[in-house]
Design an enzyme around this catalytic site. Sequence first.
Site, PDB file in Angstrom:
ATOM      1  N   TYR A 161       0.820  -1.303  -0.080  1.00 44.62           N
ATOM      2  CA  TYR A 161      -0.018  -0.017   0.004  1.00 44.62           C
ATOM      3  C   TYR A 161       0.900   1.111  -0.071  1.00 44.62           C
ATOM      4  O   TYR A 161       1.852   1.378   0.721  1.00 44.62           O
ATOM      5  CB  TYR A 161      -0.761  -0.004   1.082  1.00 44.62           C
ATOM      6  CG  TYR A 161      -2.028  -1.122   1.213  1.00 44.62           C
ATOM      7  CD1 TYR A 161      -3.252  -0.854   0.676  1.00 44.62           C
ATOM      8  CD2 TYR A 161      -1.694  -2.286   1.763  1.00 44.62           C
ATOM      9  CE1 TYR A 161      -4.201  -1.847   0.507  1.00 44.62           C
ATOM     10  CE2 TYR A 161      -2.735  -3.241   1.601  1.00 44.62           C
ATOM     11  CZ  TYR A 161      -3.834  -2.912   1.169  1.00 44.62           C
ATOM     12  OH  TYR A 161      -4.930  -4.138   1.139  1.00 44.62           O
ATOM     13  N   SER A 162       0.533   2.182  -0.817  1.00 43.93           N
ATOM     14  CA  SER A 162       1.268   3.492  -1.027  1.00 43.93           C
ATOM     15  C   SER A 162       1.120   4.259   0.408  1.00 43.93           C
ATOM     16  O   SER A 162       0.041   4.248   0.911  1.00 43.93           O
ATOM     17  CB  SER A 162       0.836   4.353  -2.036  1.00 43.93           C
ATOM     18  OG  SER A 162       1.013   3.683  -3.340  1.00 43.93           O
TER      19      SER A 162
ATOM     20  N   CYS B 242      -0.454   7.842 -10.156  1.00 49.00           N
ATOM     21  CA  CYS B 242      -0.738   6.842  -9.216  1.00 49.00           C
ATOM     22  C   CYS B 242      -2.225   6.514  -9.144  1.00 49.00           C
ATOM     23  O   CYS B 242      -3.254   7.426  -9.108  1.00 49.00           O
ATOM     24  CB  CYS B 242      -0.336   7.046  -7.805  1.00 49.00           C
ATOM     25  SG  CYS B 242      -0.628   5.737  -6.521  1.00 49.00           S
TER      26      CYS B 242
ATOM     27  N   GLU C 276       2.881   4.643 -11.185  1.00 50.82           N
ATOM     28  CA  GLU C 276       2.726   3.532 -10.269  1.00 50.82           C
ATOM     29  C   GLU C 276       1.168   3.308 -10.437  1.00 50.82           C
ATOM     30  O   GLU C 276       0.334   3.873  -9.511  1.00 50.82           O
ATOM     31  CB  GLU C 276       2.941   3.805  -8.833  1.00 50.82           C
ATOM     32  CG  GLU C 276       2.980   2.607  -7.848  1.00 50.82           C
ATOM     33  CD  GLU C 276       3.666   2.890  -6.727  1.00 50.82           C
ATOM     34  OE1 GLU C 276       2.753   3.522  -5.479  1.00 50.82           O
ATOM     35  OE2 GLU C 276       4.988   2.867  -6.348  1.00 50.82           O
TER      36      GLU C 276
ATOM     37  N   TYR D 213      -2.199   0.309 -11.489  1.00 52.84           N
ATOM     38  CA  TYR D 213      -2.643  -1.100 -11.090  1.00 52.84           C
ATOM     39  C   TYR D 213      -3.879  -1.371 -11.808  1.00 52.84           C
ATOM     40  O   TYR D 213      -4.599  -0.228 -12.509  1.00 52.84           O
ATOM     41  CB  TYR D 213      -2.868  -1.155  -9.649  1.00 52.84           C
ATOM     42  CG  TYR D 213      -3.492  -0.130  -8.961  1.00 52.84           C
ATOM     43  CD1 TYR D 213      -4.716  -0.040  -8.868  1.00 52.84           C
ATOM     44  CD2 TYR D 213      -2.526   0.767  -8.192  1.00 52.84           C
ATOM     45  CE1 TYR D 213      -5.442   1.063  -8.156  1.00 52.84           C
ATOM     46  CE2 TYR D 213      -3.381   1.998  -7.488  1.00 52.84           C
ATOM     47  CZ  TYR D 213      -4.669   1.901  -7.551  1.00 52.84           C
ATOM     48  OH  TYR D 213      -5.260   3.004  -6.748  1.00 52.84           O
TER      49      TYR D 213
END
Length: 367
Positions: free
Chosen positions: A148-149, A325, A365, A367
């Site tokens: 987790y960021s 992100c 970054e 996903y």
Amino acid sequence: MASTLNAAVSLTSSKSSSFPATSCAIAPERIRFGKGAFYYKSNSVVTSRRVVSVRAEVTTDAPPAVKKVAKESKKNEEGVITNKYRPKEPYTGKVLLNTKITADDAPGETWHMVFSHQGEIPYREGQSVGVIADGIDKNGKPHKVRLYSIASSALGDLGNSETVSLCVKRLVYTNDAGEVVKGVCSNFLCDLKPGSDVKLTGPVGKEMLMPKDPNATVIMLATGTGIAPFRSFLWKMFFEKHDDYKFNGLAWLFLGVPTTSSLLYTEEFDKMKAKAPENFRVDYAISREQANDKGEKMYIQTRMAQYAPELWELLKKDNTFVYMCGLKGMEKGIDDIMVSLAANDGIDWFDYKKQLKKAEQWNVEVY
């Protein structure tokens, strides 16, 4: 009668352990290599009607070693620690706070949580931590680490460098069989109570570290909980005082969410805007409630398109840094915006983006 012949031999460089063909005054028939020198012998050289043995010795001095100059990173990379804690030996932290930060009518729950680490996980803004959910999986093994960021600055929400914060959306969906599926780690985290233990690993990552330049332009593109690393950036920029860092550049945040009730940390961003109106800009893209002039849903790339010429001019500066992100799809949308703008200046956008990446100015970054 003995005759001595000096032969000049040149060798091309090779990464293999064997030498390539050589250029030589005498065609080599048999060459033996020894350390520091090699020897040549021929039985077919005739001089004064007699056969003589010719022996040539050539010393080969190694070229001086070229010292590589380490490239200095533009990011706050010096002294960064990674992987202090690993899955087999995680750090056990304590939950100090866990609160839902989306409205009750939002499509999904997002929680902000603060864990104590007693200064044992010395992370930087832009890094991530791993979480290992309690319990075992269907095979009877411990659950795998989920990354987790980090959503807090290095000082943490309490300002004492002893806490780490996360921004986590509870994952719940219905599969093709009509069954309700709950994400293991996200539900574990969102259900934690203050005082509970939580197993942490890391910190990890260098891709999203902040630029060192306090005068930089920092463009931040986030969807949903992808806001996490940018909250850490912005706290350092606008809520904290540091002897070695005072932000004087431009921080421009684009945040995409489905509904107004899904917006995250807006009160904090309002305070930042009031505190530093010349240094902070924020634009929201609310896809289910907003549209552009063409009637298209307002995704993050749609909102950015409204500022496309200005963004392109910023991207041509050598101290502009882009950080992205969240959902993977938004990068393609941004590419679509920039292709034509770059072409107007005779620039191939994809080649230019590669240059930005190489210069650490394009950081992703997703996903």
